[in-house]
Design a protein around this motif. Structure first.
Motif, mmCIF file in Angstrom:
data_model
loop_
_atom_site.group_PDB
_atom_site.id
_atom_site.type_symbol
_atom_site.label_atom_id
_atom_site.label_comp_id
_atom_site.label_asym_id
_atom_site.label_seq_id
_atom_site.Cartn_x
_atom_site.Cartn_y
_atom_site.Cartn_z
ATOM 1 N N LYS A 49 0.813 -1.207 0.000
ATOM 2 C CA LYS A 49 0.000 0.000 0.000
ATOM 3 C C LYS A 49 0.847 1.257 0.000
ATOM 4 C CE LYS A 49 -3.912 -2.117 2.242
ATOM 5 N NZ LYS A 49 -4.847 -2.072 3.342
ATOM 6 N N GLY A 50 2.136 1.103 0.219
ATOM 7 C CA GLY A 50 3.014 2.252 0.293
ATOM 8 C C GLY A 50 3.545 2.656 -1.070
ATOM 9 N N SER A 51 4.479 3.568 -1.048
ATOM 10 C CA SER A 51 5.123 4.043 -2.269
ATOM 11 C C SER A 51 6.105 2.997 -2.783
ATOM 12 C CB SER A 51 5.873 5.342 -1.978
ATOM 13 O OG SER A 51 4.980 6.323 -1.510
ATOM 14 N N PRO A 52 6.445 3.074 -4.070
ATOM 15 C CA PRO A 52 7.466 2.158 -4.589
ATOM 16 C C PRO A 52 8.809 2.399 -3.903
ATOM 17 C CG PRO A 52 6.442 3.433 -6.365
ATOM 18 C CD PRO A 52 5.883 3.942 -5.094
ATOM 19 N N ARG A 53 9.688 1.409 -3.989
ATOM 20 C CA ARG A 53 10.973 1.496 -3.284
ATOM 21 C C ARG A 53 11.861 2.613 -3.818
ATOM 22 N NH1 ARG A 53 13.449 -4.140 -1.849
ATOM 23 N NH2 ARG A 53 14.378 -2.760 -0.328
ATOM 24 N N TRP A 54 11.703 2.996 -5.057
ATOM 25 C CA TRP A 54 12.567 4.010 -5.662
ATOM 26 C C TRP A 54 12.103 5.426 -5.337
ATOM 27 C CZ3 TRP A 54 9.660 7.180 -8.637
ATOM 28 C CH2 TRP A 54 8.486 6.673 -9.169
ATOM 29 N N TYR A 55 10.911 5.584 -4.818
ATOM 30 C CA TYR A 55 10.294 6.902 -4.667
ATOM 31 C C TYR A 55 11.070 7.807 -3.699
ATOM 32 C CZ TYR A 55 6.517 10.287 -4.394
ATOM 33 O OH TYR A 55 5.780 11.433 -4.469
ATOM 34 N N ALA A 56 11.338 7.340 -2.502
ATOM 35 C CA ALA A 56 12.024 8.175 -1.501
ATOM 36 C C ALA A 56 13.441 8.544 -1.937
ATOM 37 C CB ALA A 56 12.030 7.480 -0.145
ATOM 38 N N PRO A 57 14.246 7.597 -2.470
ATOM 39 C CA PRO A 57 15.583 8.012 -2.908
ATOM 40 C C PRO A 57 15.560 9.067 -4.018
ATOM 41 C CG PRO A 57 15.503 5.628 -2.701
ATOM 42 C CD PRO A 57 14.111 6.127 -2.502
ATOM 43 N N VAL A 58 14.588 8.989 -4.913
ATOM 44 C CA VAL A 58 14.490 9.996 -5.980
ATOM 45 C C VAL A 58 14.162 11.367 -5.389
ATOM 46 C CG1 VAL A 58 13.126 10.726 -7.982
ATOM 47 C CG2 VAL A 58 13.941 8.371 -7.816
ATOM 48 N N MET A 59 13.248 11.406 -4.435
ATOM 49 C CA MET A 59 12.868 12.696 -3.835
ATOM 50 C C MET A 59 14.023 13.298 -3.025
ATOM 51 S SD MET A 59 10.011 13.282 -5.027
ATOM 52 C CE MET A 59 9.738 12.151 -6.355
ATOM 53 N N VAL A 60 14.748 12.468 -2.304
ATOM 54 C CA VAL A 60 15.909 12.972 -1.545
ATOM 55 C C VAL A 60 16.983 13.460 -2.510
ATOM 56 C CG1 VAL A 60 17.761 12.296 0.032
ATOM 57 C CG2 VAL A 60 15.412 11.591 0.493
ATOM 58 N N THR A 61 17.155 12.743 -3.616
ATOM 59 C CA THR A 61 18.127 13.177 -4.628
ATOM 60 C C THR A 61 17.738 14.536 -5.196
ATOM 61 O OG1 THR A 61 18.592 10.880 -5.182
ATOM 62 C CG2 THR A 61 19.220 12.537 -6.807
ATOM 63 N N LEU A 62 16.446 14.753 -5.440
ATOM 64 C CA LEU A 62 15.998 16.066 -5.926
ATOM 65 C C LEU A 62 16.305 17.161 -4.912
ATOM 66 C CD1 LEU A 62 12.579 15.223 -7.626
ATOM 67 C CD2 LEU A 62 14.655 16.045 -8.735
ATOM 68 N N LEU A 63 16.102 16.885 -3.634
ATOM 69 C CA LEU A 63 16.425 17.878 -2.609
ATOM 70 C C LEU A 63 17.920 18.217 -2.626
ATOM 71 C CD1 LEU A 63 14.312 16.566 0.395
ATOM 72 C CD2 LEU A 63 14.011 18.723 -0.790
ATOM 73 N N VAL A 64 18.765 17.202 -2.727
ATOM 74 C CA VAL A 64 20.212 17.426 -2.711
ATOM 75 C C VAL A 64 20.659 18.156 -3.975
ATOM 76 C CG1 VAL A 64 22.451 16.251 -2.747
ATOM 77 C CG2 VAL A 64 20.663 15.501 -1.166
ATOM 78 N N VAL A 65 20.119 17.772 -5.134
ATOM 79 C CA VAL A 65 20.486 18.443 -6.392
ATOM 80 C C VAL A 65 20.062 19.909 -6.354
ATOM 81 C CG1 VAL A 65 19.952 18.542 -8.869
ATOM 82 C CG2 VAL A 65 20.533 16.363 -7.806
ATOM 83 N N GLY A 66 18.869 20.171 -5.843
ATOM 84 C CA GLY A 66 18.421 21.564 -5.724
ATOM 85 C C GLY A 66 19.311 22.373 -4.802
ATOM 86 N N LEU A 67 19.714 21.775 -3.680
ATOM 87 C CA LEU A 67 20.613 22.473 -2.758
ATOM 88 C C LEU A 67 21.965 22.748 -3.412
ATOM 89 C CD1 LEU A 67 21.165 23.515 0.107
ATOM 90 C CD2 LEU A 67 22.016 21.223 0.642
#
Length: 117
Positions: A49-67
């Motif tokens: 019922k949760g998000s796919p396994r790749w979802y959280a790492p992609v979002m954290v990567t977006l945060l780091v790339v933006g920073l």
């Protein structure tokens, strides 16, 4: 359905006799326990019922790339990572376009993490 004169309908749970009433209650409880214990022993695959396994790492990567985008913009006074904004918009509000891009990337990562389950 009408009763004939010789028949008598008995309902022990409504009996005035406490022993009959208790026996009827015990029988009813045993029947409900037996129904509750009838569980299928066949294994079934549980749907995630949760998000796919790749979802959280992609979002954290977006945060780091933006920073990193914002840090590089500050270090190089807006000329990098995209020199377009400084060269073509030196006198209007788009001169800080690299900052807008960096914060937009971080915003997408943050909003994605809000939806993570």
């Amino acid at each position: 359905m009408a009763q004939t004169k010789g028949e008598k309908k008995t309902r022990p749970e409504r009996s005035g006799n406490p022993a009959k009433r208790a026996a009827a209650e015990r029988a009813r409880m045993e029947e409900s326990r037996a129904a509750a214990n009838r569980v299928s022993r066949v294994p079934r695959k549980v749907k995630e019922k949760g998000s796919p396994r790749w979802y959280a790492p992609v979002m954290v990567t977006l945060l780091v790339v933006g920073l990193l985008w914002v840090v590089v913009t500050y270090l190089f006074k807006g000329t990098y990572p995209l020199p377009y904004f400084v060269e073509n918009h030196a006198s209007d509000w788009l001169v800080n376009g690299n900052l807008y891009v960096g914060f937009a990337i971080m915003l997408v990562g943050f909003l994605g993490l809000l939806r993570w389950k």
